[in-house]
Design a protein around this motif. Structure first.
Motif, PDB file in Angstrom:
ATOM      1  N   ALA A  98       0.587  -1.082  -0.263  1.00 12.36           N
ATOM      2  CA  ALA A  98      -0.082   0.105   0.312  1.00 12.36           C
ATOM      3  C   ALA A  98       0.531   1.130  -0.240  1.00 12.36           C
ATOM      4  N   GLY A  99       1.429   1.579   0.909  1.00 11.24           N
ATOM      5  CA  GLY A  99       2.844   2.348   1.733  1.00 11.24           C
ATOM      6  C   GLY A  99       3.438   2.537  -0.473  1.00 11.24           C
ATOM      7  N   TYR A 100       3.766   1.702  -0.855  1.00 10.11           N
ATOM      8  CA  TYR A 100       4.271   1.338  -2.224  1.00 10.11           C
ATOM      9  C   TYR A 100       3.655   1.979  -3.231  1.00 10.11           C
ATOM     10  N   ILE A 101       2.242   2.027  -3.274  1.00 10.11           N
ATOM     11  CA  ILE A 101       1.930   1.613  -4.774  1.00 10.11           C
ATOM     12  C   ILE A 101       1.060   3.485  -4.356  1.00 10.11           C
ATOM     13  N   GLY A 102       0.359   3.903  -2.741  1.00 13.62           N
ATOM     14  CA  GLY A 102       0.411   4.921  -3.032  1.00 13.62           C
ATOM     15  C   GLY A 102      -1.236   4.786  -3.576  1.00 13.62           C
ATOM     16  N   GLY A 103      -1.401   6.879  -3.458  1.00 14.12           N
ATOM     17  CA  GLY A 103      -2.283   6.719  -4.022  1.00 14.12           C
ATOM     18  C   GLY A 103      -4.269   6.445  -3.299  1.00 14.12           C
ATOM     19  N   TRP A 104      -4.735   5.590  -4.769  1.00 16.43           N
ATOM     20  CA  TRP A 104      -6.318   5.750  -3.858  1.00 16.43           C
ATOM     21  C   TRP A 104      -6.055   4.339  -3.703  1.00 16.43           C
ATOM     22  N   VAL A 105      -5.383   3.486  -4.060  1.00 16.01           N
ATOM     23  CA  VAL A 105      -5.208   1.990  -3.369  1.00 16.01           C
ATOM     24  C   VAL A 105      -5.143   2.256  -2.057  1.00 16.01           C
ATOM     25  N   ASP A 106      -3.475   3.297  -1.667  1.00 16.01           N
ATOM     26  CA  ASP A 106      -3.674   3.378  -0.326  1.00 16.01           C
ATOM     27  C   ASP A 106      -4.986   3.685   0.844  1.00 16.01           C
ATOM     28  N   GLU A 107      -5.126   5.055   0.549  1.00 19.30           N
ATOM     29  CA  GLU A 107      -6.206   5.446   0.601  1.00 19.30           C
ATOM     30  C   GLU A 107      -7.247   4.505   1.134  1.00 19.30           C
ATOM     31  N   ILE A 108      -7.590   3.773   0.388  1.00 18.81           N
ATOM     32  CA  ILE A 108      -8.299   2.129   0.793  1.00 18.81           C
ATOM     33  C   ILE A 108      -7.913   1.619   1.698  1.00 18.81           C
ATOM     34  N   PHE A 109      -6.995   1.464   1.879  1.00 18.56           N
ATOM     35  CA  PHE A 109      -6.297   0.379   2.390  1.00 18.56           C
ATOM     36  C   PHE A 109      -6.005   0.583   4.002  1.00 18.56           C
ATOM     37  N   MET A 110      -6.029   1.918   3.716  1.00 20.30           N
ATOM     38  CA  MET A 110      -5.799   3.421   4.870  1.00 20.30           C
ATOM     39  C   MET A 110      -7.386   3.401   6.110  1.00 20.30           C
ATOM     40  N   ARG A 111      -8.556   2.769   4.995  1.00 20.01           N
ATOM     41  CA  ARG A 111      -9.427   3.250   5.737  1.00 20.01           C
ATOM     42  C   ARG A 111     -10.043   1.929   6.269  1.00 20.01           C
ATOM     43  N   MET A 112      -8.979   0.888   5.842  1.00 21.03           N
ATOM     44  CA  MET A 112      -9.890  -0.154   6.214  1.00 21.03           C
ATOM     45  C   MET A 112      -8.967  -0.531   7.401  1.00 21.03           C
ATOM     46  N   ILE A 113      -8.188  -0.508   7.582  1.00 21.90           N
ATOM     47  CA  ILE A 113      -7.050   0.112   8.716  1.00 21.90           C
ATOM     48  C   ILE A 113      -7.490   0.237   9.948  1.00 21.90           C
ATOM     49  N   ASP A 114      -7.624   2.013   9.713  1.00 22.87           N
ATOM     50  CA  ASP A 114      -8.650   2.378  10.477  1.00 22.87           C
ATOM     51  C   ASP A 114     -10.078   1.911  11.230  1.00 22.87           C
ATOM     52  N   ALA A 115     -10.159   1.503  10.044  1.00 23.14           N
ATOM     53  CA  ALA A 115     -12.001   0.480  10.678  1.00 23.14           C
ATOM     54  C   ALA A 115     -11.524  -0.921  11.768  1.00 23.14           C
ATOM     55  N   LEU A 116     -10.579  -1.072  11.146  1.00 20.90           N
ATOM     56  CA  LEU A 116     -10.489  -2.451  11.595  1.00 20.90           C
ATOM     57  C   LEU A 116      -9.776  -2.504  13.010  1.00 20.90           C
ATOM     58  N   MET A 117      -8.637  -1.125  13.059  1.00 22.24           N
ATOM     59  CA  MET A 117      -8.569  -0.866  14.751  1.00 22.24           C
ATOM     60  C   MET A 117      -9.308  -0.327  15.990  1.00 22.24           C
ATOM     61  N   ALA A 118     -10.435   0.327  14.789  1.00 25.56           N
ATOM     62  CA  ALA A 118     -11.562   0.766  15.781  1.00 25.56           C
ATOM     63  C   ALA A 118     -12.354  -0.378  16.132  1.00 25.56           C
ATOM     64  N   PHE A 119     -12.175  -1.219  16.091  1.00 23.90           N
ATOM     65  CA  PHE A 119     -12.945  -2.123  17.390  1.00 23.90           C
ATOM     66  C   PHE A 119     -11.540  -2.854  18.647  1.00 23.90           C
ATOM     67  N   PRO A 120     -12.234  -2.621  19.432  1.00 21.54           N
ATOM     68  CA  PRO A 120     -11.368  -3.063  20.418  1.00 21.54           C
ATOM     69  C   PRO A 120     -11.282  -4.507  20.266  1.00 21.54           C
TER      70      PRO A 120
ATOM     71  N   MET B 291     -20.154   2.711  19.770  1.00 21.70           N
ATOM     72  CA  MET B 291     -19.624   3.805  20.782  1.00 21.70           C
ATOM     73  C   MET B 291     -18.730   4.559  20.959  1.00 21.70           C
ATOM     74  N   VAL B 292     -17.657   3.288  21.098  1.00 23.44           N
ATOM     75  CA  VAL B 292     -16.381   3.706  20.952  1.00 23.44           C
ATOM     76  C   VAL B 292     -15.695   4.229  19.757  1.00 23.44           C
ATOM     77  N   VAL B 293     -16.256   4.136  18.479  1.00 27.76           N
ATOM     78  CA  VAL B 293     -16.003   5.229  17.820  1.00 27.76           C
ATOM     79  C   VAL B 293     -16.407   6.047  17.640  1.00 27.76           C
ATOM     80  N   VAL B 294     -17.771   6.660  18.048  1.00 26.74           N
ATOM     81  CA  VAL B 294     -18.617   7.841  19.053  1.00 26.74           C
ATOM     82  C   VAL B 294     -17.681   8.936  19.876  1.00 26.74           C
ATOM     83  N   VAL B 295     -17.029   7.969  20.593  1.00 26.87           N
ATOM     84  CA  VAL B 295     -16.716   8.512  21.450  1.00 26.87           C
ATOM     85  C   VAL B 295     -15.035   9.618  21.121  1.00 26.87           C
TER      86      VAL B 295
END
Lengths: 274, 313
Positions: A98-120, B291-295
């Motif tokens: 993702a980092g090497y390709i950059g652009g859209w691929v990287d953007e999509i990748f970062m959103r996925m990572i953010d979402a996965l890390m949002a879960f406790p 809940m976690v994301v919103v906070v």
């Protein structure tokens, strides 16, 4: 030599490496020898407090707790290594690409990572276990998947920092394929932060394994697990409060060893912590 | 303004992706989830009825649309095990988990921030090592063992604490505190170990900056320098870390509820997994994560608006 002396001056390194070597030795020995058979029951001698015969006492079936703790090192190292292995391989591949390709691929990748890390973490682990089932291998896979996003993020930022460097340009001009450039040239330069992340991931995975096993959703009998021992011990906290100590201290020291080692590695390689 | 809009957009994307992941994970269950839920003895009629009841006979995107729609209207389907709407079960358990999480977070804030500031004023090399060791120890102790230790050494010695079960606030405030305080402390201790050191280091970094030297040279009292100026400037990084701590606290409730036998969302989640009650598992995972994301989003917004340096960037 100079390098070695630097290592030996670091308190975190000495204590961390010391603790982990101790556990490693215990694991190797447990394959050949434990003071008592780990599964031999002795109902008459159940829940004995620690003594010269049974260093950590006996459990509710009269099994020797010290022997079972020794045996548990196998599970701890297996689950930790398996999970970190999955996390390192897939995290590095995905993040670096993702980092090497950059652009859209990287953007999509970062959103996925953010979402996965949002879960406790434990919630994600429980969800994966709910789907794939419990047991040692499934627990290790679930914990490996959880380790991927964090490591991928570190690999990505490392690659982004490096990819404008002159040596990468030179490799590109020499006609190397992107894949070769990442694996052979960039990766060795971003190894330090990845190793630090890996040793933190080991501590986190081990703690999560103990947690899942405590909940009854991780490693299942007959595979030994310190977390599970604590679950069993809880039923006896009134009559045998010492029962919880051996597995509790064992887990704490093991995890502490990895945290201390990762801190030492961070100091040596000057990896900035977030 | 552009920054605010971008943050709101990212927040919405994260929520959407979290829902897709939560939905998708349950599609890859090996084998037929309905058969797994019903057990091997189920006949065809039972399987078909349950499939229809769960909406599993419709195409995937329709299933997802129904599910996500239900997330807003509160209709997340029926729990298999309780034969009750998932949302009712969640609402029933939510007060326990929320009380526990916020009590815990309050303990972290009340203890860790003053402690960090206090220790920042007395810094030396030796204490650095001690604090670093304490933080690592705090991170290494498994919460469920810490909970048992507190139970053995505090809970069982004082009548005030109940070591198992939950007394609702409406019944008795004292009883509720007695049942929630020890679990809250259990969750809080490791987080205090992380937060106090972070606060201390942030404050120490701030005290090295030029504005502090200027204030001091103007002859302003040290306490005013710290509490009015340094603390205010430390607030943004501290708020960020509190957002992360909140995630950890919520995650902590799952295991600690089990230790102390509290009937919260976490223990409901754990038992639902054992009973393979997938609609309930899915619903709990989704609501806890939202809940976690919103906070975290609210905290992010807060300091974006509080700090002109960030707001104007």
């Amino acid at each position: 030599m100079k390098q070695l002396r630097k290592y030996l001056k670091n308190v975190n390194f000495i204590v961390g490496a010391g603790i982990l070597s101790f556990y490693l030795i215990m694991m190797v020995v447990s394959f050949f020898y434990t003071p008592y058979d780990v599964n031999s029951m002795d109902i008459a001698g159940k829940l004995q407090p620690p003594s010269a015969d049974h260093w950590f006492g006996t459990d509710e079936f009269g099994r020797d707790i010290f022997s079972r703790i020794m045996n548990g090192t196998q599970t701890a190292f297996f689950v930790g290594a398996f999970a970190v292995g999955i996390g390192m391989v897939f995290g590095t591949l995905i993040g670096a690409a993702a980092g090497y390709i950059g652009g859209w691929v990287d953007e999509i990748f970062m959103r996925m990572i953010d979402a996965l890390m949002a879960f406790p973490g434990i919630i994600l682990a429980l969800m994966l276990v709910a789907v794939f089932g419990t047991g040692m291998i499934n627990t290790a896979i679930a914990l490996g998947i959880i380790a991927i996003p964090g490591i991928a993020r570190i690999a990505r930022s490392g690659v982004i920092q490096q990819k404008e460097a002159e040596y990468v340009l030179a490799a590109k001009l020499a006609g190397l394929r992107p894949w070769k450039i990442i694996m052979k040239h960039i990766l060795p330069n971003i190894l330090s932060p990845l190793i630090v992340a890996g040793s933190v991931a080991f501590a986190v995975a081990m703690l999560a394994e103990a947690g899942l096993s405590y909940l009854g959703l991780g490693v299942q009998p007959p595979d030994p697990s310190w977390g599970r021992m604590l679950k069993d011990a809880q039923s006896y906290i009134v009559s045998a409060p010492w029962y919880t100590f051996a597995p509790g201290i064992t887990i704490t020291l093991f995890v502490l060893g990895f945290y201390m080692l990762s801190n030492a590695l961070r100091d040596f390689h000057d990896v900035r912590s977030k | 303004m552009a920054l605010l809009l971008r943050k709101i957009l990212l927040f919405l994307i994260t929520i959407a992706l979290v829902s897709v992941i939560t939905f998708a994970v349950f599609q890859v269950i090996p084998g037929d989830p309905v058969r797994i839920m019903l057990g091997p003895e189920a006949d065809e009629v039972q399987v078909e009825t349950l499939e229809k009841q769960l909406g599993l006979d419709k195409p995937l995107h329709v299933q997802y649309a129904n599910w996500i729609g239900g997330l807003f209207t509160g209709d997340l389907g029926q729990s298999i095990r309780f034969s009750q709407p998932v949302i009712d079960l969640i609402i029933d358990r939510l007060p326990v988990t929320l009380s526990l999480a916020f009590l815990s977070l309050s303990i972290v804030i009340v203890v860790a921030i003053p402690l960090g500031i206090f220790l920042a004023k007395r810094q030396n090399k030796g204490s650095d090592i001690v604090f670093s060791a304490l933080t690592q120890l705090g991170m290494a102790i498994p919460a469920f063992w810490l909970g048992m230790l507190l139970m053995i050494y505090i809970g069982m010695r004082f009548d005030f604490f109940s070591i198992s079960g939950y007394v609702p606030w409406s019944v008795s405030i004292e009883g509720a505190l007695g049942s929630l305080l020890l679990p809250a402390i259990t969750i809080a201790i490791p987080q205090i170990a992380i937060t106090f050191r972070y606060v201390r280091n942030t404050v120490i970094d701030q005290m090295k900056l030029d504005y502090v030297r200027t204030l001091r040279s103007k002859g302003i009292q040290e306490s005013i320098v710290i509490y009015k100026h340094v603390l205010r400037n430390s607030m943004v990084p501290i708020l960020t870390v509190l957002g992360l701590i909140f995630v950890e606290v919520v995650a902590g409730t799952v295991i600690v509820e089990q230790v102390f036998g509290l009937p919260g969302l976490g223990s409901l989640l754990v038992t639902s997994i054992s009973y393979r009650d997938f609609p309930l598992v899915q619903g709990i995972v989704m609501y806890i994560t939202i809940m976690v994301v919103v906070v975290n989003f609210v905290i992010d917004m807060l300091y974006t608006m509080l700090d002109p340096r960030i707001r104007l960037r």
